[in-house]
Design an enzyme around this catalytic site. Structure first.
Site, short mmCIF file in Angstrom:
data_model
loop_
_atom_site.label_atom_id
_atom_site.label_comp_id
_atom_site.label_asym_id
_atom_site.label_seq_id
_atom_site.Cartn_x
_atom_site.Cartn_y
_atom_site.Cartn_z
N GLY A 1 8.83 -1.87 -1.47
CA GLY A 1 7.67 -1.92 -2.25
C GLY A 1 6.25 -1.42 -1.62
O GLY A 1 6.20 -1.98 -0.42
N ARG B 1 13.42 2.41 -2.00
CA ARG B 1 14.39 1.25 -1.70
C ARG B 1 15.76 1.98 -1.60
O ARG B 1 16.44 2.23 -2.49
CB ARG B 1 14.43 0.10 -3.02
CG ARG B 1 13.05 -0.47 -3.07
CD ARG B 1 13.28 -1.47 -4.15
NE ARG B 1 11.86 -1.95 -4.53
CZ ARG B 1 11.24 -2.81 -3.95
NH1 ARG B 1 11.71 -3.32 -2.73
NH2 ARG B 1 10.22 -3.18 -4.46
N ASP C 1 11.80 -7.58 4.24
CA ASP C 1 12.85 -8.10 5.12
C ASP C 1 14.16 -7.29 4.99
O ASP C 1 15.00 -6.93 5.82
CB ASP C 1 13.28 -9.54 4.82
CG ASP C 1 13.67 -9.82 3.45
OD1 ASP C 1 13.44 -8.97 2.58
OD2 ASP C 1 14.07 -10.94 3.18
N THR D 1 4.32 -6.23 2.85
CA THR D 1 4.76 -6.58 1.33
C THR D 1 3.93 -7.42 0.69
O THR D 1 3.36 -8.31 1.33
CB THR D 1 6.09 -7.15 1.21
OG1 THR D 1 6.21 -7.94 -0.06
CG2 THR D 1 6.47 -8.30 2.40
N ASP E 1 4.35 -9.71 -0.98
CA ASP E 1 4.82 -10.99 -1.33
C ASP E 1 4.67 -12.14 -0.24
O ASP E 1 4.86 -13.21 -0.36
CB ASP E 1 6.50 -11.17 -1.28
CG ASP E 1 6.63 -10.23 -2.87
OD1 ASP E 1 5.85 -10.14 -3.73
OD2 ASP E 1 8.08 -10.12 -3.05
N ASP F 1 6.47 -12.86 2.47
CA ASP F 1 7.60 -13.81 2.28
C ASP F 1 8.56 -13.55 3.59
O ASP F 1 9.94 -13.47 3.58
CB ASP F 1 8.37 -13.60 1.05
CG ASP F 1 8.77 -12.05 0.79
OD1 ASP F 1 8.54 -11.31 1.61
OD2 ASP F 1 9.73 -12.03 -0.01
N ARG G 1 9.28 -11.98 -6.38
CA ARG G 1 11.02 -12.20 -6.64
C ARG G 1 11.53 -13.62 -6.30
O ARG G 1 12.08 -14.42 -7.01
CB ARG G 1 11.83 -11.04 -6.17
CG ARG G 1 12.94 -10.79 -7.21
CD ARG G 1 13.61 -9.54 -6.56
NE ARG G 1 13.01 -8.49 -6.91
CZ ARG G 1 13.16 -7.11 -6.32
NH1 ARG G 1 13.76 -7.14 -5.30
NH2 ARG G 1 12.31 -6.19 -6.96
O1 F6P Z 1 7.21 -5.38 -3.07
C1 F6P Z 1 7.32 -6.75 -3.62
C2 F6P Z 1 7.56 -6.78 -4.97
O2 F6P Z 1 6.57 -6.15 -5.86
C3 F6P Z 1 7.87 -8.24 -5.71
O3 F6P Z 1 7.00 -9.04 -5.76
C4 F6P Z 1 8.50 -7.46 -7.10
O4 F6P Z 1 9.38 -8.52 -7.45
C5 F6P Z 1 9.16 -6.39 -6.55
O5 F6P Z 1 8.56 -5.95 -5.46
C6 F6P Z 1 9.22 -5.28 -7.47
O6 F6P Z 1 9.81 -4.34 -7.29
P1 F6P Z 1 9.85 -2.70 -7.90
O7 F6P Z 1 9.07 -2.54 -9.11
O8 F6P Z 1 9.49 -1.83 -6.86
O9 F6P Z 1 11.45 -2.63 -8.21
#
Ligand code: F6P
Length: 322
Positions: A11, A72, A103, A126, A128, A130, A172
């Protein structure tokens, strides 16, 4: 003279551009060549590299997202595709790869080292926050700013209409955005990811407010495994307790926007140290912030599973929302 590459993966997060800029210019300053890899590991497999000049990273400091774009990549989890990527790096005489991401992205980078001994450096990026081993990941501060700003606006309506609001934030597996947003916006309660919703506790928060004449309440809900869990909570509050509420899912507005000064600063320091770390490379490292200092950590420390729930702050939210 050596040649290095940089990519952004997973992300996007505000501040990634600042890290790319610092990394690129630090290496060019020392007489090295830098390539940007387009679209994360997908671009690495495709050999989609662009030569970066000092001017290529001009005027991006203030821009959100990542000008290299991101992905991704499922393919990169497969050694067969990592070999293709490795060959592309070798064909372009690249000596090291910096990966900005979370990660999952770090797992990919470390696999490249384990499979082929290809030098890698990780930079945590990120919203997050995390990743274990680092106190901070690039983009988190901006995301919290965006979320708090949104809650402040919703609070106007919560007050004007005596309403209960469930405001869902990203994360998430991570509770970090939710807890900080709840603290900074004076929310009555917070619902953490991957935990059973404690309805009694939510209802009690509403009743406590009502007993001192406050009918509106704000609950911050971390999205958890699935975006939209607030709608289930809304239904249950209505069906089991007769409590009407409104849902607002903040979604991807939290991922975008101009990086805050804090994110620009940390990202610049991390990009700089990543470049310097390649110049004296001995083993793969992740750039991290620990106890206020930018330093390095091992990949294994940063890949450890750690849900890092900030229980102390949850306690504060509960005590001061009476
Ligand atoms: O990059 C982290 C994040 O924004 C999380 O907080 C969220 O759950 C997820 O990515 C959403 O991912 P995407 O919309 O890119 O699939």
């Amino acid at each position: 003279m050596s040649t290095f590459a940089i990519l952004t993966s997973g992300g996007d997060s505000p501040g990634m551009n600042c890290a790319i800029r610092a990394f690129t210019r630090t290496l060019i300053f020392s007489g090295h060549k830098v390539y940007g890899v387009k679209k994360g590991y997908e671009g690495l497999i495709a050999g989609d590299f662009i030569k970066l000049k000092a001017s290529s990273v001009g005027n991006i400091l203030q821009r959100g997202g990542t000008f290299l774009q991101s992905s991704r990549s499922e393919e990169f989890k497969d050694k067969k595709f990592r070999k293709i990527a490795y060959d592309k790096l070798k064909e372009s005489n690249i000596d090291g790869l910096a990966v900005i991401g979370g990660d999952g992205s770090f797992k990919g980078a470390y696999a490249l080292w384990e499979d082929f001994k290809f030098p890698v450096i990780g930079i945590p990026g990120t919203i997050d926050n995390d990743i274990s081993g680092t106190d901070y990941t690039i983009g988190h501060d901006t995301a919290v700013h965006t979320a708090v700003d949104a809650v402040d606006k919703i609070r106007d309506t919560a007050f004007s209409h005596d309403r209960v609001f469930l405001i869902e934030v990203m994360g998430r597996r991570s509770s970090s955005i939710a807890i900080k947003t709840a603290l900074c916006s004076g929310a009555e309660n917070v619902v953490l990811p991957n935990q059973e919703v404690d309805y009694q506790d939510l209802v009690q928060s509403i009743k406590r407010g009502e007993s001192r004449g406050k009918k509106g309440s704000i609950f911050i809900v971390a999205e958890g495994a699935r975006e939209g869990r607030s709608y289930d909570i809304q239904k249950n509050l209505q069906a089991k307790y007769g409590i009407s509420s409104r849902v607002c899912i903040l979604g991807h507005i939290q991922r975008g926007g101009s990086p805050s000064p804090h994110d620009r600063l940390i990202a610049t320091e991390m990009g700089f140290l990543a470049a310097e770390s390649f110049l004296k490379f001995d083993e793969p490292k992740v750039i991290r912030q620990k106890n206020g200092q930018i330093s390095t950590a091992s990949f294994s420390e940063c890949l450890a599973n750690d849900d890092g729930i900030d229980f102390e702050h949850i306690e504060v939210i509960k005590k001061i929302s009476i």
